[in-house]
Scaffold this active site. Structure first.
Site, PDB file in Angstrom:
ATOM      1  N   PRO A 301       0.783  -1.243   0.000  1.00  0.00           N
ATOM      2  CA  PRO A 301       0.000   0.000   0.000  1.00  0.00           C
ATOM      3  C   PRO A 301       0.811   1.287   0.000  1.00  0.00           C
ATOM      4  CG  PRO A 301       0.005  -0.950   2.195  1.00  0.00           C
ATOM      5  CD  PRO A 301       0.726  -1.923   1.309  1.00  0.00           C
ATOM      6  N   GLU A 306      10.612   1.727   5.459  1.00  0.00           N
ATOM      7  CA  GLU A 306      12.028   1.700   5.836  1.00  0.00           C
ATOM      8  C   GLU A 306      12.411   0.568   6.784  1.00  0.00           C
ATOM      9  OE1 GLU A 306       9.674   3.943   6.585  1.00  0.00           O
ATOM     10  OE2 GLU A 306       9.899   4.770   8.595  1.00  0.00           O
ATOM     11  N   HIS A 330      14.888   8.250   0.134  1.00  0.00           N
ATOM     12  CA  HIS A 330      14.012   8.490   1.285  1.00  0.00           C
ATOM     13  C   HIS A 330      14.070   7.324   2.280  1.00  0.00           C
ATOM     14  CE1 HIS A 330      10.361  10.180   3.263  1.00  0.00           C
ATOM     15  NE2 HIS A 330      10.165   8.904   3.559  1.00  0.00           N
ATOM     16  N   GLU A 331      13.829   6.120   1.797  1.00  0.00           N
ATOM     17  CA  GLU A 331      13.803   4.973   2.726  1.00  0.00           C
ATOM     18  C   GLU A 331      15.179   4.740   3.335  1.00  0.00           C
ATOM     19  OE1 GLU A 331      10.941   4.443   3.495  1.00  0.00           O
ATOM     20  OE2 GLU A 331       9.871   5.061   1.689  1.00  0.00           O
ATOM     21  N   HIS A 334      15.874   7.068   6.234  1.00  0.00           N
ATOM     22  CA  HIS A 334      15.234   6.629   7.482  1.00  0.00           C
ATOM     23  C   HIS A 334      16.177   5.768   8.334  1.00  0.00           C
ATOM     24  CE1 HIS A 334      11.119   8.034   7.575  1.00  0.00           C
ATOM     25  NE2 HIS A 334      10.818   7.543   6.392  1.00  0.00           N
ATOM     26  N   TYR A 414       5.924  15.699   6.165  1.00  0.00           N
ATOM     27  CA  TYR A 414       7.006  15.454   5.198  1.00  0.00           C
ATOM     28  C   TYR A 414       7.610  16.764   4.696  1.00  0.00           C
ATOM     29  CZ  TYR A 414       5.684  10.496   4.743  1.00  0.00           C
ATOM     30  OH  TYR A 414       5.423   9.174   4.979  1.00  0.00           O
ATOM     31  N   ARG A 585      -1.140   1.055  -4.536  1.00  0.00           N
ATOM     32  CA  ARG A 585      -0.538   2.062  -3.659  1.00  0.00           C
ATOM     33  C   ARG A 585      -1.575   3.114  -3.280  1.00  0.00           C
ATOM     34  NH1 ARG A 585       4.828   5.211  -5.758  1.00  0.00           N
ATOM     35  NH2 ARG A 585       5.144   6.586  -3.967  1.00  0.00           N
TER      36      ARG A 585
HETATM   37  N1  BES Z   1       7.403   5.334   6.686  1.00  0.00           N
HETATM   38  C1  BES Z   1       6.770   5.748   5.493  1.00  0.00           C
HETATM   39  C2  BES Z   1       5.541   4.937   5.153  1.00  0.00           C
HETATM   40  C3  BES Z   1       4.429   5.037   6.194  1.00  0.00           C
HETATM   41  C4  BES Z   1       4.067   6.255   6.741  1.00  0.00           C
HETATM   42  C5  BES Z   1       3.741   3.907   6.574  1.00  0.00           C
HETATM   43  C6  BES Z   1       3.059   6.321   7.698  1.00  0.00           C
HETATM   44  C7  BES Z   1       2.735   3.964   7.523  1.00  0.00           C
HETATM   45  C8  BES Z   1       2.389   5.181   8.094  1.00  0.00           C
HETATM   46  C9  BES Z   1       7.724   5.699   4.308  1.00  0.00           C
HETATM   47  O1  BES Z   1       9.040   6.020   4.621  1.00  0.00           O
HETATM   48  C10 BES Z   1       7.292   6.754   3.331  1.00  0.00           C
HETATM   49  O2  BES Z   1       7.327   7.894   3.686  1.00  0.00           O
HETATM   50  N2  BES Z   1       6.919   6.365   2.124  1.00  0.00           N
HETATM   51  C11 BES Z   1       6.550   7.298   1.088  1.00  0.00           C
HETATM   52  C12 BES Z   1       7.770   7.533   0.237  1.00  0.00           C
HETATM   53  C13 BES Z   1       7.856   8.863  -0.441  1.00  0.00           C
HETATM   54  C14 BES Z   1       7.682  10.025   0.479  1.00  0.00           C
HETATM   55  C15 BES Z   1       9.174   8.976  -1.186  1.00  0.00           C
HETATM   56  C16 BES Z   1       5.435   6.656   0.298  1.00  0.00           C
HETATM   57  O3  BES Z   1       5.118   5.484   0.561  1.00  0.00           O
HETATM   58  O4  BES Z   1       4.853   7.290  -0.569  1.00  0.00           O
HETATM   59 ZN    ZN Z   2       9.195   8.075   5.125  1.00  0.00          ZN
END
Ligand code: BES
Ligand code: ZN
Length: 633
Positions: A301, A306, A330-331, A334, A414, A585
């Protein structure tokens, strides 16, 4: 606040700090094991956990679990090591739907336990209270429900290969309590190990280091062992199992994916080793050993997650030209902001996501140059403005630090978080800022943190004098809604050519000739900024000239579909249907359904028809988002 001098604040914060961290506890059962402190200050109290870590807490988790793809059940035992204050007779764990069979101590003696039923506990689940006596090891025999929301079981049809089933977990924020009985709070770090059995030929990966070769159990099953010897917040325990192969990238980097996806995946993440090097040059040693990734089936999803030593990725970021690999930066970032230093409460998630988004941009600059980084930053800035316009500049949810709740929309945690740090950097200079951020990671490594601590650390270790403090507007940035006046706006030159093309198109319909040679960020800027109201003829002309519907970049395709559906453009309906069937997603799926839903009598039947086909293939996170849209007026 303004009238208080820096000296007073420093004096106040010095006393605040000493009471904030409970003295680090020693794990008496295993003195060699690393144990992280917890925070005890009021703002570090996590409202999303039932645990009472100041009385008794989990320091280590050992899982022995079987993956049953027939019944979609994960079950076995969890052994917990705990530390307790003198006199603490019970320990409280988080659970959500777990079937507990038995709780015993390290010697097999039954321990009394109960799951308290709470009114409207929702995703927070229920507290499992265990009477400890003098036990410091707890063994829980249990099974997760088939519908555990942290786990998604995929049928073979939902994989690229189409032959074998697949399983992956997603723990953030509070989902892991649906498959692991522990204290599920980001401020309660735990080391962990696991033995996982799974049917052949499936391979298992986790967010810990795999130990040796899988053991053949002789019954068509294999056992895999993993260890995470550094204390992590439990939302970072993750698992994936499927027909997957591995391709190395650099000496400590590599990627897993289904065999059919692996070549494209490997090509897309080819810059990862360089990114790790760039990240280390910026903010210090990568402390987790290996950095591997797994590209999951499209039902995942999120863009990425990370999970330590094993970032989880959507396959939808693959564009063939590495244009979406800001996601990797990004990941990876983290690994410092989030995994090394972790928000103690989810209301401070900007400490994870905002710092990471800043760090991501610095990695992109180091690896791909200033122009790409500036363009990506300018896109982020536009997101902040869009969100503030939508929800209002005085909406409390636009503060970085919110009381226990998530910020309003991801642009706050973010992008506003990132622009806070960009602003500080521009005021104090890069050299001082980088030295400060590096010491922040070093001094809080493997520990939780709060906004208050971040603020106080800046005052203590970065800010030079009252005049500089005034200029930085730190408290406004962290605790107030809206966008402070000192924001370091992105360089308008970053998109000068595109903005001129947008103006020309808006004025007289002139379609840009250079589009094919533009960067993906430039194309996204163009698609974001052209007039929202378009006739079918205009959309057809645009698509014809620019090939919008046939782009291989899903970020761009998403923008095209949003534009087209918002204008009730019929030819986009089958395109959207195809997209929504192959992409799970939430970031793409939910807004497209929302756009259709917003188009009333035209869009709602289309949304319902498509969702009837695709809902079952989506993750519970994505389903929940779309369900809400389709239930709204
Ligand atoms: N840690 C997040 C994903 C997340 C956030 C899962 C809140 C559950 C709750 C991950 O690092 C993230 O920010 N993913 C983004 C990446 C993008 C900002 C480059 C995404 O999934 O879109
Ligand atoms: Zn993130």
């Amino acid at each position: 606040m303004r009238s208080i001098t820096l000296a007073t604040i420093l004096a106040l914060s010095a006393t605040a700090c000493t009471t904030m961290e409970a003295a680090p506890l020693v794990d008496t059962a295993n003195p060699a094991r690393m144990v992280s402190p917890i925070l005890t200050s009021p703002e570090a109290q996590d409202t999303q956990t039932w645990a009472e870590p100041e009385r008794a807490r989990v320091t280590h988790v050992a899982l022995d679990l079987d993956l049953d793809f027939e019944t979609r059940r994960v079950g076995g035992t969890g052994m917990l090591e705990v530390v307790a204050e003198p006199g603490a007779d019970t320990i409280v764990l988080d659970t959500n739907g777990l079937e507990i069979a038995r709780v015993t101590d390290g010697n097999g003696r039954e321990l009394p336990w109960e799951i308290e039923s709470m009114e409207e506990s929702g995703a927070k689940g229920e507290p499992l209270r265990i009477t400890l006596g003098d036990a410091r090891t707890i063994r829980i025999d249990y099974r997760a429900p088939a519908a555990a929301s942290a786990l998604q079981w995929l049928s073979p049809e939902q994989t690229e290969g189409g032959v074998h089933p697949f399983l992956f977990s997603q723990g953030q924020a509070i989902l892991n309590r649906t498959w692991i009985p522990t204290q599920d709070s980001p401020g309660i770090r735990q080391t962990w190990e696991a033995r996982i059995t799974a049917p052949e030929p499936l391979d298992v990966v986790m967010s810990g280091v795999r130990q040796g070769k899988p053991e053949d159990l002789g019954d068509g099953r294999r056992a895999f062992r993993f260890v995470m010897d550094k204390p992590v917040p439990p939302y970072l325990i993750a698992i994936a199992a499927g027909d997957i192969d591995f391709a190395p990238i650099g000496p400590r980097t590599g990627v897993w994916a289904e065999p059919a996806t692996l070549p494209r995946a490997r090509a897309e993440v080819g810059d990862t080793e360089e990114m790790v090097e760039a990240a280390e040059a910026l903010y210090g040693e990568y402390r987790w050993g290996r950095y591997d990734m797994i590209v999951l089936p499209p039902a995942f999803p999120y863009g990425g997650m990370e999970n330590p030593v094993m970032t989880f990725l959507t396959p939808t970021f693959i564009a063939g030209d590495r244009s979406n690999n800001g996601l990797i930066a990004h990941e990876l970032a983290h690994s410092w902001s989030g995994n090394l230093v972790t928000n103690a409460v989810w209301g401070d998630s900007w400490l994870n996501e905002g710092v990471t988004t800043y760090f991501e941009n610095r990695i992109m600059e180091a690896v791909y140059g200033e122009k790409r980084a500036e363009q990506e930053a300018a896109l982020m800035y536009a997101n902040i403005l869009e969100t503030l316009d939508e929800v209002g500049r005085d909406a409390p949810g636009t503060a970085l630090s919110t009381d226990g709740e998530y910020q309003l929309g991801s642009a706050i945690a973010y992008e506003k978080g990132a622009f806070f740090l960009m602003t500080v950097e521009s005021i104090v200079g890069r050299e001082r800022f980088d030295a400060w951020l590096r010491q922040w990671f070093d001094n809080h490594a493997f520990q939780p943190a709060t906004s208050e601590m971040f603020y106080e650390d800046m005052l203590a270790n970065l800010v030079r004098d009252d005049a500089e403090a005034e200029r930085l507007m730190l408290r406004e940035w962290i605790f107030e809604p809206g966008l402070p006046a000192n924001v370091a706006e992105p360089d308008p030159a970053a998109f000068a050519a595109v903005d001129a093309a947008v103006a020309a198109y808006s004025a007289n319909g002139a379609i840009p000739t250079g589009y094919a040679d533009w960067t993906s960020a430039e194309r996204q800027r163009f698609l974001d900024n052209i007039p929202k109201e378009r006739t079918a003829a205009q959309l057809a002309a645009l698509n014809e000239a620019l090939g919008l519907a046939s782009t291989g970049n899903n970020e761009e395709l998403f923008l095209w579909l949003e534009l087209a559906l918002a204008n009730r453009y019929e030819p986009a309906v089958p395109q959207a249907q195809e997209f929504l069937a192959r992409v799970g997603r939430a970031k793409f799926v939910r807004p497209l359904f929302a756009t259709l839903w917003g188009e009333g009598e035209w869009g709602r039947p289309i949304a319902q028809r498509i969702y009837a086909d695709t809902r079952a293939t989506y993750h519970s996170v994505t389903q929940a988002g779309v369900d809400r849209v389709l239930a709204s007026d």
